[in-house]
Write a protein that holds these residues in place. Structure first.
Motif, PDB file in Angstrom:
ATOM      1  N   SER A   1       5.018   1.326   5.067  1.00  0.00           N
ATOM      2  CA  SER A   1       4.494   0.149   4.364  1.00  0.00           C
ATOM      3  C   SER A   1       5.535  -0.566   3.512  1.00  0.00           C
ATOM      4  CB  SER A   1       3.331   0.555   3.455  1.00  0.00           C
ATOM      5  OG  SER A   1       2.220   0.905   4.232  1.00  0.00           O
ATOM      6  N   LEU A   2       6.408   0.200   2.845  1.00  0.00           N
ATOM      7  CA  LEU A   2       7.433  -0.440   2.001  1.00  0.00           C
ATOM      8  C   LEU A   2       8.322  -1.336   2.847  1.00  0.00           C
ATOM      9  CD1 LEU A   2       8.612   2.486  -0.297  1.00  0.00           C
ATOM     10  CD2 LEU A   2       7.594   0.330  -1.038  1.00  0.00           C
ATOM     11  N   ARG A   3       8.667  -0.857   4.023  1.00  0.00           N
ATOM     12  CA  ARG A   3       9.524  -1.645   4.907  1.00  0.00           C
ATOM     13  C   ARG A   3       8.764  -2.830   5.492  1.00  0.00           C
ATOM     14  NH1 ARG A   3      14.498  -1.309   3.329  1.00  0.00           N
ATOM     15  NH2 ARG A   3      15.588   0.591   3.923  1.00  0.00           N
ATOM     16  N   ALA A   4       7.502  -2.636   5.809  1.00  0.00           N
ATOM     17  CA  ALA A   4       6.705  -3.755   6.327  1.00  0.00           C
ATOM     18  C   ALA A   4       6.689  -4.884   5.298  1.00  0.00           C
ATOM     19  CB  ALA A   4       5.284  -3.302   6.637  1.00  0.00           C
ATOM     20  N   ALA A   5       6.526  -4.517   4.020  1.00  0.00           N
ATOM     21  CA  ALA A   5       6.469  -5.535   2.965  1.00  0.00           C
ATOM     22  C   ALA A   5       7.808  -6.265   2.849  1.00  0.00           C
ATOM     23  CB  ALA A   5       6.093  -4.884   1.632  1.00  0.00           C
ATOM     24  N   SER A   6       8.919  -5.530   2.965  1.00  0.00           N
ATOM     25  CA  SER A   6      10.213  -6.207   2.810  1.00  0.00           C
ATOM     26  C   SER A   6      10.516  -7.079   4.027  1.00  0.00           C
ATOM     27  CB  SER A   6      11.339  -5.213   2.519  1.00  0.00           C
ATOM     28  OG  SER A   6      11.654  -4.440   3.649  1.00  0.00           O
ATOM     29  N   ILE A   7      10.108  -6.656   5.227  1.00  0.00           N
ATOM     30  CA  ILE A   7      10.344  -7.481   6.425  1.00  0.00           C
ATOM     31  C   ILE A   7       9.515  -8.775   6.346  1.00  0.00           C
ATOM     32  CG2 ILE A   7      10.110  -7.599   8.941  1.00  0.00           C
ATOM     33  CD1 ILE A   7      10.600  -4.491   8.937  1.00  0.00           C
ATOM     34  N   LEU A   8       8.279  -8.660   5.844  1.00  0.00           N
ATOM     35  CA  LEU A   8       7.427  -9.859   5.719  1.00  0.00           C
ATOM     36  C   LEU A   8       8.094 -10.898   4.813  1.00  0.00           C
ATOM     37  CD1 LEU A   8       4.772 -11.408   6.207  1.00  0.00           C
ATOM     38  CD2 LEU A   8       3.787 -10.162   4.280  1.00  0.00           C
ATOM     39  N   LYS A   9       8.700 -10.434   3.715  1.00  0.00           N
ATOM     40  CA  LYS A   9       9.359 -11.386   2.804  1.00  0.00           C
ATOM     41  C   LYS A   9      10.539 -12.065   3.501  1.00  0.00           C
ATOM     42  CE  LYS A   9       8.816  -8.191  -0.406  1.00  0.00           C
ATOM     43  NZ  LYS A   9       8.906  -7.365  -1.623  1.00  0.00           N
ATOM     44  N   ASN A  10      11.292 -11.315   4.296  1.00  0.00           N
ATOM     45  CA  ASN A  10      12.422 -11.923   5.002  1.00  0.00           C
ATOM     46  C   ASN A  10      11.972 -12.853   6.128  1.00  0.00           C
ATOM     47  OD1 ASN A  10      14.022 -10.483   3.305  1.00  0.00           O
ATOM     48  ND2 ASN A  10      14.980  -9.209   4.866  1.00  0.00           N
TER      49      ASN A  10
ATOM     50  N   HIS B   1      -2.030   5.406  11.292  1.00  0.00           N
ATOM     51  CA  HIS B   1      -3.006   4.606  12.039  1.00  0.00           C
ATOM     52  C   HIS B   1      -2.861   3.138  11.697  1.00  0.00           C
ATOM     53  CE1 HIS B   1      -5.938   8.248  12.443  1.00  0.00           C
ATOM     54  NE2 HIS B   1      -4.686   8.568  12.684  1.00  0.00           N
ATOM     55  N   SER B   2      -2.889   2.841  10.396  1.00  0.00           N
ATOM     56  CA  SER B   2      -2.768   1.458   9.964  1.00  0.00           C
ATOM     57  C   SER B   2      -2.711   1.427   8.448  1.00  0.00           C
ATOM     58  CB  SER B   2      -3.940   0.654  10.551  1.00  0.00           C
ATOM     59  OG  SER B   2      -4.704   0.040   9.600  1.00  0.00           O
ATOM     60  N   SER B   3      -2.127   0.360   7.924  1.00  0.00           N
ATOM     61  CA  SER B   3      -2.069   0.193   6.474  1.00  0.00           C
ATOM     62  C   SER B   3      -2.134  -1.302   6.189  1.00  0.00           C
ATOM     63  CB  SER B   3      -0.764   0.771   5.912  1.00  0.00           C
ATOM     64  OG  SER B   3       0.308  -0.089   6.223  1.00  0.00           O
ATOM     65  N   PRO B   4      -2.597  -1.677   4.987  1.00  0.00           N
ATOM     66  CA  PRO B   4      -2.692  -3.117   4.695  1.00  0.00           C
ATOM     67  C   PRO B   4      -1.352  -3.820   4.891  1.00  0.00           C
ATOM     68  CG  PRO B   4      -3.854  -1.846   3.028  1.00  0.00           C
ATOM     69  CD  PRO B   4      -3.150  -0.848   3.909  1.00  0.00           C
ATOM     70  N   SER B   5      -0.256  -3.233   4.427  1.00  0.00           N
ATOM     71  CA  SER B   5       1.049  -3.899   4.533  1.00  0.00           C
ATOM     72  C   SER B   5       1.426  -4.131   5.991  1.00  0.00           C
ATOM     73  CB  SER B   5       2.138  -3.062   3.849  1.00  0.00           C
ATOM     74  OG  SER B   5       1.837  -2.928   2.481  1.00  0.00           O
ATOM     75  N   ASN B   6       1.161  -3.137   6.843  1.00  0.00           N
ATOM     76  CA  ASN B   6       1.494  -3.290   8.259  1.00  0.00           C
ATOM     77  C   ASN B   6       0.616  -4.352   8.920  1.00  0.00           C
ATOM     78  OD1 ASN B   6       3.178  -1.200   7.640  1.00  0.00           O
ATOM     79  ND2 ASN B   6       2.609   0.086   9.371  1.00  0.00           N
ATOM     80  N   LEU B   7      -0.645  -4.427   8.500  1.00  0.00           N
ATOM     81  CA  LEU B   7      -1.524  -5.444   9.082  1.00  0.00           C
ATOM     82  C   LEU B   7      -1.081  -6.847   8.685  1.00  0.00           C
ATOM     83  CD1 LEU B   7      -5.140  -3.934   8.963  1.00  0.00           C
ATOM     84  CD2 LEU B   7      -3.434  -3.819  10.784  1.00  0.00           C
TER      85      LEU B   7
ATOM     86  N   ALA C   1      -1.093  -8.127  16.819  1.00  0.00           N
ATOM     87  CA  ALA C   1       0.195  -7.451  16.994  1.00  0.00           C
ATOM     88  C   ALA C   1       0.145  -6.082  16.344  1.00  0.00           C
ATOM     89  CB  ALA C   1       1.309  -8.280  16.356  1.00  0.00           C
ATOM     90  N   ASN C   2       1.048  -5.210  16.782  1.00  0.00           N
ATOM     91  CA  ASN C   2       1.166  -3.882  16.178  1.00  0.00           C
ATOM     92  C   ASN C   2       2.620  -3.678  15.773  1.00  0.00           C
ATOM     93  OD1 ASN C   2       0.232  -1.193  15.512  1.00  0.00           O
ATOM     94  ND2 ASN C   2       1.387  -0.475  17.298  1.00  0.00           N
ATOM     95  N   VAL C   3       2.866  -3.425  14.480  1.00  0.00           N
ATOM     96  CA  VAL C   3       4.246  -3.215  14.042  1.00  0.00           C
ATOM     97  C   VAL C   3       4.611  -1.739  14.181  1.00  0.00           C
ATOM     98  CG1 VAL C   3       4.314  -5.225  12.532  1.00  0.00           C
ATOM     99  CG2 VAL C   3       3.578  -3.025  11.604  1.00  0.00           C
ATOM    100  N   THR C   4       5.902  -1.507  14.419  1.00  0.00           N
ATOM    101  CA  THR C   4       6.386  -0.154  14.701  1.00  0.00           C
ATOM    102  C   THR C   4       7.662   0.122  13.908  1.00  0.00           C
ATOM    103  OG1 THR C   4       7.594  -1.040  16.594  1.00  0.00           O
ATOM    104  CG2 THR C   4       5.427  -0.109  17.041  1.00  0.00           C
ATOM    105  N   ALA C   5       8.082   1.380  13.932  1.00  0.00           N
ATOM    106  CA  ALA C   5       9.207   1.801  13.096  1.00  0.00           C
ATOM    107  C   ALA C   5      10.545   1.254  13.592  1.00  0.00           C
ATOM    108  CB  ALA C   5       9.256   3.330  13.029  1.00  0.00           C
ATOM    109  N   THR C   6      10.661   1.007  14.895  1.00  0.00           N
ATOM    110  CA  THR C   6      11.891   0.465  15.484  1.00  0.00           C
ATOM    111  C   THR C   6      11.512  -0.401  16.685  1.00  0.00           C
ATOM    112  OG1 THR C   6      12.182   2.247  17.130  1.00  0.00           O
ATOM    113  CG2 THR C   6      13.175   2.613  14.961  1.00  0.00           C
TER     114      THR C   6
ATOM    115  N   SER D   1       0.854  -1.185   0.000  1.00  0.00           N
ATOM    116  CA  SER D   1       0.000   0.000   0.000  1.00  0.00           C
ATOM    117  C   SER D   1       0.891   1.238   0.000  1.00  0.00           C
ATOM    118  CB  SER D   1      -0.914  -0.012   1.220  1.00  0.00           C
ATOM    119  OG  SER D   1      -0.177  -0.329   2.379  1.00  0.00           O
ATOM    120  N   ASP D   2       1.100   1.766  -1.195  1.00  0.00           N
ATOM    121  CA  ASP D   2       2.072   2.845  -1.375  1.00  0.00           C
ATOM    122  C   ASP D   2       1.391   4.217  -1.226  1.00  0.00           C
ATOM    123  OD1 ASP D   2       4.585   3.829  -1.875  1.00  0.00           O
ATOM    124  OD2 ASP D   2       4.371   3.769  -4.052  1.00  0.00           O
TER     125      ASP D   2
END
Ligand SMILES: *Cc1c(COP(=O)(O)O)cnc(C)c1O
Length: 399
Positions: free
Chosen positions: A244-253, A56-62, A77-82, A26-27
């Motif tokens: 969101s871009l980072r959430a997507a890359s972390i999910l792949k890893n 607040h929230s985004s599809p990638s973070n969810l 769970a709630n994902v965060t920047a660090t 979700s860009d």
């Protein structure tokens, strides 16, 4: 039935909007509405499946949050920047002025600094204890205590917290048990052992490529909703949301985490065993000589092993620095903080990541100046690495 954290991650199916095998990213930072009423409902959190604004929230973070909740076996769970962006809102959410925290004294330097120096500005006080002594933990609890805080395997001393034992104490005194599981993803499942809230720095093993930061809080729907409340949620209002871009890359890893953890554990065990035979005193929870070896053996999901972290005492700060510089020159690894990379990383916590801790407290907890913390990499030929490390150690006189 045995808890299978990696299976839980793999069983999730997410598809992209054109049938992609990865979910679409979700860009966008903001979202449009056809009706103003739906926008209001979304802001209030009453319009499921609608998005308003990416803090607040985004599809990638969810997606990423769901996968991490599945890994830890929590409701959500709630994902965060660090990682710190996960830890500090949890503490601020659970504690108000006058409240009290009982925390392990061997924790990540940033968490220690927050509890010791920052939280008191909001009248939140902390008693630091030896987390391996349950009677000491219980004795520190006061009527104002709201939470027990620890790391499953502590940074940098690799002390093991008896999570089931701590959970009993927490329940008896109506406290929340908060566990930072950054050092032992998949190996330890704190929620299954009784932790109420499980935190990770995604920056480390979970992402594993040292290219981004991230954090997560895993817990009940009720607690995560409270953290994310637009009116008084610490996570929402302090604002450390993940992009969101980072959430997507972390999910792949995250999907290869089980393979990586097995290799990190295999390599760390290999080196710990050999260096112990050579007469060094490595600290590694997989060694019978580790004070919590038998406890940890009962706690872990054994297929993932004892983890990738080990420490060696080089005797002095000078020797530690000389050895680390030489190992870097020989391309054994990098003189760098952080952990969970494919390459071995080493640093002397006394003068880096734990430098927030005053000298007399370092002595009390056994954090010496010559201590080197290793995050053992994914080396394919660990015997070769061992031989090369040994050569360096002989050269500087550590062996
Ligand atoms: C790195 C680390 C943190 C902090 O995470 P960041 O992503 O750097 O904010 C917290 N706890 C532990 C155990 C860590 O190693």
């Amino acid at each position: 039935m045995k808890f299978k954290p990696a299976n839980n991650i793999q069983d999730l199916q997410y598809f992209g909007e054109f049938g992609g095998v990865n979910p679409s990213i979700s860009d966008s930072s903001t979202y449009t509405f056809l009706s103003a009423k739906t926008m209001f409902d979304t802001f209030e959190g009453n319009a499921d499946g609608c998005y308003l604004y990416s803090r607040h929230s985004s599809p990638s973070n969810l997606y990423l949050g769901k996968a991490l909740a599945a890994m830890e076996g929590t409701e959500t769970a709630n994902v965060t920047a660090t990682g710190m962006g996960a830890i500090t809102p949890v503490i601020m959410q659970l504690c108000g002025a006058g409240d009290h925290v009982v925390s392990s004294r061997t924790i990540y330097g940033g968490t220690y600094a927050f509890l010791k120096n920052f939280a008191p500005r909001f009248q939140v006080k902390t008693t630091f204890v030896n987390i391996t002594k349950l009677d000491e933990v219980e004795a520190a609890i006061t009527p104002k205590t709201k939470l027990l805080y620890c790391e499953s395997v502590s940074n940098p001393l690799l002390e093991v917290a008896d999570i089931a034992g701590l959970s009993k104490i927490a329940k008896k005194h109506h406290l929340q048990l908060v566990v930072d599981n950054t050092f032992s993803p998949l190996s330890v499942s704190p929620a299954k052992l009784g932790a109420d809230i499980v935190i990770h720095s995604l920056t480390k093993f979970i992402n594993g490529s040292s290219d981004t930061m991230g954090g997560v809080v895993c817990g009940t729907q009720e607690f995560i909703d409270a953290l994310r409340s637009v009116n008084d949620g610490a996570s929402m209002l302090l604002g450390a949301s993940l992009d969101s871009l980072r959430a997507a890359s972390i999910l792949k890893n995250l999907r290869t985490l089980h393979i990586r953890m097995k290799q990190h554990s295999h390599n760390a065990m290999y080196l710990a065993e050999r260096f112990e035979k050579d007469g060094l005193k490595p600290v590694y929870p997989g060694l019978a000589s580790h004070p919590s070896h038998s406890l940890f053996s009962k706690m872990i999901n054994e297929e993932y092993g004892y983890g990738g972290m080990l420490t060696i005492d080089a005797g002095s700060k000078e020797k530690a620095n000389e050895l680390m510089e030489l190992m870097q020159k020989e391309n054994i690894g990098y003189l760098a903080v952080s952990l969970g990379f494919y390459k071995t990383l080493f640093s002397a916590p006394g003068s880096s990541t734990s430098s927030e801790i005053p000298d007399e407290e370092k002595v009390a907890m056994g954090l010496t100046d010559g201590l080197i913390r290793f995050s053992i990499g994914l080396d394919n030929d660990i015997e070769r690495t061992y031989q090369e490390m040994k050569k360096c150690m002989k050269q500087v006189g550590v062996l």
